[in-house]
Design a protein around this motif. Structure first.
Motif, PDB file in Angstrom:
ATOM      1  N   SER A  19      19.529  16.047  33.407  1.00 11.14           N
ATOM      2  CA  SER A  19      20.863  16.653  33.369  1.00 11.14           C
ATOM      3  C   SER A  19      21.718  16.073  32.240  1.00 11.14           C
ATOM      4  N   MET A  20      21.041  15.442  31.265  1.00 15.50           N
ATOM      5  CA  MET A  20      21.701  14.883  30.080  1.00 15.50           C
ATOM      6  C   MET A  20      22.582  13.683  30.398  1.00 15.50           C
ATOM      7  N   GLY A  21      22.240  12.960  31.468  1.00 14.41           N
ATOM      8  CA  GLY A  21      22.969  11.746  31.800  1.00 14.41           C
ATOM      9  C   GLY A  21      22.448  10.564  31.001  1.00 14.41           C
ATOM     10  N   ILE A  22      23.062   9.413  31.184  1.00 18.87           N
ATOM     11  CA  ILE A  22      22.670   8.211  30.452  1.00 18.87           C
ATOM     12  C   ILE A  22      21.615   7.447  31.246  1.00 18.87           C
ATOM     13  N   ILE A  23      20.486   7.194  30.599  1.00 20.82           N
ATOM     14  CA  ILE A  23      19.407   6.419  31.215  1.00 20.82           C
ATOM     15  C   ILE A  23      18.924   5.392  30.187  1.00 20.82           C
ATOM     16  N   CYS A  24      18.049   4.517  30.625  1.00 25.76           N
ATOM     17  CA  CYS A  24      17.428   3.562  29.708  1.00 25.76           C
ATOM     18  C   CYS A  24      15.968   3.955  29.542  1.00 25.76           C
ATOM     19  N   ALA A  25      15.536   4.163  28.314  1.00 31.41           N
ATOM     20  CA  ALA A  25      14.152   4.528  28.044  1.00 31.41           C
ATOM     21  C   ALA A  25      13.251   3.328  28.330  1.00 31.41           C
ATOM     22  N   THR A  26      12.398   3.446  29.338  1.00 28.19           N
ATOM     23  CA  THR A  26      11.560   2.311  29.744  1.00 28.19           C
ATOM     24  C   THR A  26      10.109   2.731  29.950  1.00 28.19           C
TER      25      THR A  26
END
Length: 209
Positions: A19-26
């Protein structure tokens, strides 16, 4: 239930990403739900404080750096095994460390987790990081937790971690382009997958065209 909580949090993280939210690429956005699914569970089970949670992330990232340097972590170059497979292995190793396991046990957990997902292709329907990506993060979290449990119980991987990484790289390099994030093969090329793509983008972009 431990596994169901991991499922819930893995899905939740990926839904935020979708949903185009902020995440951390892990280590990538497409596999970003795997580590949170693991960490949320072991934080409660092991009563991890903030410092212990940070050590979990450092441990996971250290293993991830080895994969990124020696193989690949992108679905476009190595399939989903390079994304969710790497995330799952990173999480397994870090979970062992958080539980007080040895460095060798972390390595064993990493090897077992990655071995279990070797050959997993990247075939996002309509080219979007949703189907089947979100649910594959669930598999990554659960696989990591069970691999960590096995390592802590004394089970070992017959193939060492470095060689498993090399095998993953070789498999990734041999995957056809249709199974490396192009959205042209696998589930994306099924009749339903193509229909969903047409519904979203309004055009038929099947591989037969």
């Amino acid at each position: 239930d431990i596994m169901l909580e991991a499922v819930q949090n893995a899905i939740a993280t990926n839904e935020v990403n979708a949903s185009m939210g902020i995440i951390c690429a892990t280590p990538t956005a497409g596999s970003a739900g795997t580590l949170p699914g693991i960490l949320s569970v072991i934080t409660k089970q092991l009563s991890l404080d903030r410092d212990a949670q940070i050590r979990f992330l450092f441990c996971a990232s250290a293993f991830g750096m080895v994969v990124a340097n020696d193989a690949m972590i992108a679905g476009a170059t190595g399939g989903c095994q390079a994304e969710v497979g790497s995330a799952s292995a990173m999480g397994a190793a870090a979970a062992v460390e958080a539980a007080g396991g040895t460095h060798q046990q972390s390595s064993e957990a990493f090897a077992m987790a990655m071995s279990n997902l070797l050959g997993l292709v990247c075939d996002p329907v309509a080219g979007l990081v949703e189907v089947p990506c979100v649910k594959r993060n669930v598999i990554g979290s659960v696989n990591a937790l069970t691999s960590a449990d096995m390592a802590l119980a004394g089970l070992v991987s017959k193939i060492p971690a470095d060689e498993v990484i090399s095998a993953m790289k070789s498999i990734g390099e041999n995957l056809p382009s249709t199974l490396r994030e192009t959205g042209l093969g696998g589930l994306a090329a099924t009749p339903t997958g193509i229909a969903l793509k047409m519904q979203i983008f309004g055009q038929d972009m099947s591989i037969d065209k």
